[in-house]
Design a protein around this motif. Structure first.
Motif: not given
Length: 226
Positions: A188-195, A145-148, A179-184, A75-82
């Motif tokens: 995580g994928l976008e950061v992997m690509i960028a970093k 390259q970008n995903l959001s 990732c922040e709690a409410q991130d999709y 109830d306080t997190t999004n798909t990144s944490k699931s």
């Protein structure tokens, strides 16, 4: 390979008093029933994991043969944490995962199998639609390259079906943890690509019916093609 369904969310936009994955469709089946039938016809049901949260017992009782992972913070997190909850249980395996509200033509999986066999991380995309509400993408040298949701001039939109190679899983876990709690999970994928310059393909499945059911209008559209 493990297959993961993300079905922990409340799905408040659709207004159901039960998990969105249990939404009944015009053909008499629920969204999740269609997903389980399609996935188990291609992959072993013994390798299917489902992340649950909101009214979890209603899903678990309906599908007793599936392995479940509980996200207590649904109830306080999004798909990144699931997704993170599930990936920690299969650190050494490749993973095909789906949002728990996706209705799709089972033949779509034929399009994905060759990419899975090559063990190439990918995001399934629809190039026929680029809605503001959806996760969009751009490409560079043939890879994402970008995903959001904030992508401008996106080439298409992600459909909620994705694959991560076993070699990319440890880094993906690390970035999902950041990732922040409410991130999709796309964050995580976008950061992997960028970093880290991780190579993630966009697999075009536009010729197949496939839609995430977020709103009543989406449900009406899904029922029309069913």
């Amino acid at each position: 390979m493990k297959t993961i369904i993300l079905a922990a969310g409340i799905g408040s936009r659709l207004g159901n008093p039960y998990p969105k994955a249990l939404t009944p469709l015009k053909n008499g089946k629920s969204i999740m029933e269609m997903m389980v039938e399609s996935l188990s016809s291609y992959f072993s049901i013994n390798d299917l994991l489902t992340v649950v949260g909101f009214k979890k017992n209603s899903i678990m009782e309906r599908f007793p043969d599936i392995t479940y992972i509980y996200n207590p913070y649904f109830d306080t997190t999004n798909t990144s944490k699931s997704l993170l909850c599930a990936l920690k249980k299969c650190r050494d395996e490749s993973v095909l995962w789906l949002n728990g509200d996706v209705v799709f033509d089972p033949l779509l999986l034929n399009e994905l199998v060759p990419h899975i066999e090559k063990d190439q991380s990918f995001v399934a995309v629809n190039t026929c639609s680029v809605a503001d509400e959806e996760v969009k993408y751009t490409l560079e040298d043939g890879y994402i390259q970008n995903l959001s949701k904030e992508v401008i001039n996106g080439l298409g939109e992600a459909v909620g079906i994705n694959y991560i190679s076993a070699k990319d899983v440890p880094l993906f876990i690390k970035e999902l943890e950041a990732c922040e709690a409410q991130d999709y999970f796309e964050k995580g994928l976008e950061v992997m690509i960028a970093k880290h310059q991780t190579k993630i393909q966009a697999v075009d499945i536009s010729k197949f019916n496939c839609m995430e059911v977020d709103f009543k209008e989406d449900l009406e559209h899904v029922n029309s093609f069913l």
